[in-house]
Write a protein that holds these residues in place. Structure first.
Motif, PDB file in Angstrom:
ATOM      1  N   ARG A 345      -5.478  -0.200  17.739  1.00  0.00           N
ATOM      2  CA  ARG A 345      -5.109   0.790  18.755  1.00  0.00           C
ATOM      3  C   ARG A 345      -3.874   1.540  18.289  1.00  0.00           C
ATOM      4  N   PRO A 346      -3.976   2.863  18.129  1.00  0.00           N
ATOM      5  CA  PRO A 346      -2.831   3.615  17.609  1.00  0.00           C
ATOM      6  C   PRO A 346      -1.798   3.897  18.696  1.00  0.00           C
ATOM      7  N   GLU A 347      -0.647   4.391  18.246  1.00  0.00           N
ATOM      8  CA  GLU A 347       0.446   4.727  19.144  1.00  0.00           C
ATOM      9  C   GLU A 347       0.912   6.143  18.863  1.00  0.00           C
ATOM     10  N   LEU A 348       1.270   6.861  19.927  1.00  0.00           N
ATOM     11  CA  LEU A 348       1.864   8.186  19.804  1.00  0.00           C
ATOM     12  C   LEU A 348       3.327   8.089  20.212  1.00  0.00           C
ATOM     13  N   VAL A 349       4.194   8.501  19.320  1.00  0.00           N
ATOM     14  CA  VAL A 349       5.632   8.495  19.575  1.00  0.00           C
ATOM     15  C   VAL A 349       6.138   9.920  19.415  1.00  0.00           C
ATOM     16  N   ILE A 350       6.976  10.366  20.356  1.00  0.00           N
ATOM     17  CA  ILE A 350       7.638  11.661  20.194  1.00  0.00           C
ATOM     18  C   ILE A 350       9.146  11.451  20.218  1.00  0.00           C
ATOM     19  N   THR A 351       9.861  12.319  19.540  1.00  0.00           N
ATOM     20  CA  THR A 351      11.318  12.277  19.595  1.00  0.00           C
ATOM     21  C   THR A 351      11.810  13.255  20.658  1.00  0.00           C
ATOM     22  N   VAL A 430       5.874  12.265  16.239  1.00  0.00           N
ATOM     23  CA  VAL A 430       6.073  13.714  16.178  1.00  0.00           C
ATOM     24  C   VAL A 430       7.568  13.986  16.248  1.00  0.00           C
ATOM     25  N   ASP A 431       8.105  14.487  15.150  1.00  0.00           N
ATOM     26  CA  ASP A 431       9.542  14.755  15.002  1.00  0.00           C
ATOM     27  C   ASP A 431       9.806  16.197  15.430  1.00  0.00           C
ATOM     28  N   ALA A 432      10.204  16.364  16.682  1.00  0.00           N
ATOM     29  CA  ALA A 432      10.486  17.689  17.236  1.00  0.00           C
ATOM     30  C   ALA A 432      11.541  17.511  18.326  1.00  0.00           C
ATOM     31  N   ALA A 433      12.121  18.620  18.763  1.00  0.00           N
ATOM     32  CA  ALA A 433      13.182  18.535  19.775  1.00  0.00           C
ATOM     33  C   ALA A 433      12.634  18.093  21.127  1.00  0.00           C
ATOM     34  N   ASP A 458      14.639   8.810  22.320  1.00  0.00           N
ATOM     35  CA  ASP A 458      15.650   9.733  22.837  1.00  0.00           C
ATOM     36  C   ASP A 458      16.889   9.614  21.947  1.00  0.00           C
ATOM     37  N   VAL A 459      17.028  10.539  21.008  1.00  0.00           N
ATOM     38  CA  VAL A 459      18.058  10.446  19.965  1.00  0.00           C
ATOM     39  C   VAL A 459      19.274  11.254  20.399  1.00  0.00           C
ATOM     40  N   GLN A 460      20.430  10.608  20.467  1.00  0.00           N
ATOM     41  CA  GLN A 460      21.622  11.239  21.037  1.00  0.00           C
ATOM     42  C   GLN A 460      22.828  11.076  20.120  1.00  0.00           C
ATOM     43  N   ALA A 461      23.724  12.068  20.196  1.00  0.00           N
ATOM     44  CA  ALA A 461      25.024  12.005  19.527  1.00  0.00           C
ATOM     45  C   ALA A 461      25.969  12.954  20.263  1.00  0.00           C
ATOM     46  N   ALA A 462      27.251  12.733  20.099  1.00  0.00           N
ATOM     47  CA  ALA A 462      28.246  13.574  20.769  1.00  0.00           C
ATOM     48  C   ALA A 462      28.164  15.011  20.261  1.00  0.00           C
ATOM     49  N   PRO A 463      28.456  16.004  21.123  1.00  0.00           N
ATOM     50  CA  PRO A 463      28.359  17.415  20.716  1.00  0.00           C
ATOM     51  C   PRO A 463      29.144  17.751  19.456  1.00  0.00           C
ATOM     52  N   ASP A 464      30.353  17.229  19.299  1.00  0.00           N
ATOM     53  CA  ASP A 464      31.131  17.540  18.100  1.00  0.00           C
ATOM     54  C   ASP A 464      30.461  16.988  16.844  1.00  0.00           C
TER      55      ASP A 464
END
Length: 513
Positions: A345-351, A430-433, A458-464
């Protein structure tokens, strides 16, 4: 090439004489000999001399001197495409069997192929065994293979190389020949089950096989692309020993070629190398359509190696360690082929994340860890609009390639590719915003429709941190992303976090450090 008479003296006497360093017309201190099931290879000084054995195995016929001479020419021609600095020329061997002369005068006793020599320690399989094959070498290999496939000719419409029958013939021949090799020890029940699966798959995939032939994917490939025919020497990827003896084994779908590398890496347990190679090749070529065929061809390639080990078992003495080792490999390759018949069974992952957050690296880690196929929006957007991935664009936010219409078209294209691979049983990241909730919902609905697993990274980092990364990436100019600080500021102004029900499906990954 003048081949003289087809009559040839017993080759064993000649091969024994070629072990003498004094025979060679270049400096040689010692001669190392390597035996394969179809050739004898002499490593002599800075060169290699390869002699074909006088065999007729059905799928190859080196039984006459004339045929061996012709195939020496073919070997040089074909391998000069990928290794022009290493394959030199076909050479006649004359004189007598006791005192042969390489490139001497008179009628040839035998023909050989002369090559430059690189260290045996540079072979990719040996490097992998020693832990000395960096994973990033797979990027170079994928580029070499992708560029090679783009340059070589496609089979003409008047040939039958791409027909289902021509694809199935060598596959079914593997089973026939293994059954005849008692020394191979192949399990008859497993052979029967695999053969039935191959025939069923041939029927189910016939339309796609024909469509790929019509689309130009059947080309004059290498034909034997496994790690034993790849070297990494002085930071150069060298691909050698292409198949010269049977056109039907090299005029194949490029998917068949890629499957051999995938299968070989799977067999060796080098899954991180395998994932890196496959994803890099797909990213170079955009040939995601091959994924419906990859397991079919990988199973075939596993059976090719099973058959070759069956021949090696037959050539070894009864009760010898060599025969036992070859029999074990027959069993291992057949088990690997069985594995390709079983879908999971495959998996779909989005960023989800802003420019500079590290989505591509996080997606790449998922590729390495779990074997997902990665779709990069930055690459596929440019491919969709006929722009090279490395070509830097300076479009303003919501202009050029980044208009709302272009973005909608890109996400629709990504969804179509993801659907194709999921339906074929492959997990996808799927590597997209995915900043627009409509796009996230479309992919979530796709996973529900196909009854696949679904996750959001959900990939996060500080604005600076984001600003500095985007500036550094733009300065380097080595990435497919065109994002600028202006683009990032535009994203920050409109950014909305994931909704509550989406957050339940998300894994938050902080990349500040």
């Amino acid at each position: 090439m003048s081949n003289g008479s087809n009559a040839t003296p017993p080759q064993s006497e000649l091969l024994a004489a070629l072990r003498d360093p004094a025979i060679y017309p270049w400096p040689v201190d010692a001669v190392e000999v390597i035996e394969t099931h179809i050739s004898t290879v002499f490593l002599a000084g800075d060169h290699v001399l390869k002699i074909k054995k006088p065999l007729d195995l059905g799928f190859l016929d080196f039984s006459t001197l004339e045929r061996r001479g012709w195939f020496c020419e073919e070997e040089v021609r074909l391998n000069s495409r990928l290794a022009p600095d290493w394959y030199l020329r076909p050479v006649p061997i004359s004189g007598t069997v006791a005192a042969p002369e390489i490139e001497g005068g008179g009628e040839p006793l035998e023909w050989g192929v002369l090559m430059r020599r690189f260290p045996q320690s540079a072979l990719a399989d040996a490097r992998l065994d020693r832990g000395e094959l960096p994973v990033n070498v797979m990027d170079g290999l994928a580029r070499v293979v992708a560029e090679f496939h783009a340059e070589i000719p496609a089979a003409g419409p008047d040939t039958d190389y791409g027909t289902v029958d021509s694809v199935l013939a060598p596959m079914l021949q593997n089973f026939e020949q293994l059954r005849e090799l008692d020394a191979a020890g192949a399990d008859p029940a497993v052979l029967d089950a695999l053969e039935a699966w191959v025939q069923t798959q041939g029927e189910e995939l016939g339309e796609l096989i024909d469509a790929r032939f019509q689309g130009g994917f059947v080309r004059e490939c290498h034909g034997d692309l496994h790690l034993g025919n790849i070297a990494w020497h002085e930071d150069e990827v060298i691909v050698f020993d292409a198949i010269e003896f049977e056109p039907y084994l090299r005029w194949i779908d490029v998917a068949n070629e890629v499957a051999f590398v995938v299968m070989d890496l799977d067999h060796r347990g080098a899954y991180d190398h395998r994932h890196r190679f496959l994803n890099a090749y797909l990213e170079h070529t955009g040939d995601y359509g091959m994924m419906r065929l990859l397991r079919f061809y990988a199973a075939y390639r596993a059976m090719v190696r099973a058959k070759i080990n069956g021949f090696m078992a037959s050539q070894a003495e009864e009760g010898s360690e060599a025969r036992q080792a070859a029999r074990q490999q027959v069993t291992a390759y057949m088990a690997l082929a069985q594995g390709y018949t079983q879908l999971r069974r495959p998996e779909l992952v989005i960023t989800h994340g802003l420019s500079g957050s590290g989505k591509t690296q996080v997606a790449g880690e998922l590729v390495a860890a779990e074997g997902h196929l990665r779709l990069r929006s930055d690459v596929e957007r440019k491919r969709l609009f006929g722009v090279a991935p490395e070509e830097r664009r300076d479009d303003e936010p919501e202009a050029g390639l980044y208009t709302p219409e272009a973005t909608e078209r890109t996400y629709s294209h990504l969804e179509g590719l993801a659907r194709e691979m999921l339906e074929a049983g492959w997990s996808v990241v799927v590597d997209a915003a995915f900043l627009d909730p409509r796009h996230r919902e479309a992919f979530r609905a796709l996973a529900e429709e196909l009854e696949c697993g679904f996750r959001i990274l959900d990939v996060q980092a500080a604005p600076d941190v984001l600003r500095e990364r985007v500036r550094a990436r733009a300065r380097a100019g080595a990435d497919a992303s065109d994002a600028t600080v202006d683009v990032l500021e535009h994203q920050l102004a409109d950014y909305e976090p994931l909704s509550g029900d989406e957050a339940a499906l998300a894994q938050v990954i902080r990349t500040d450090d």
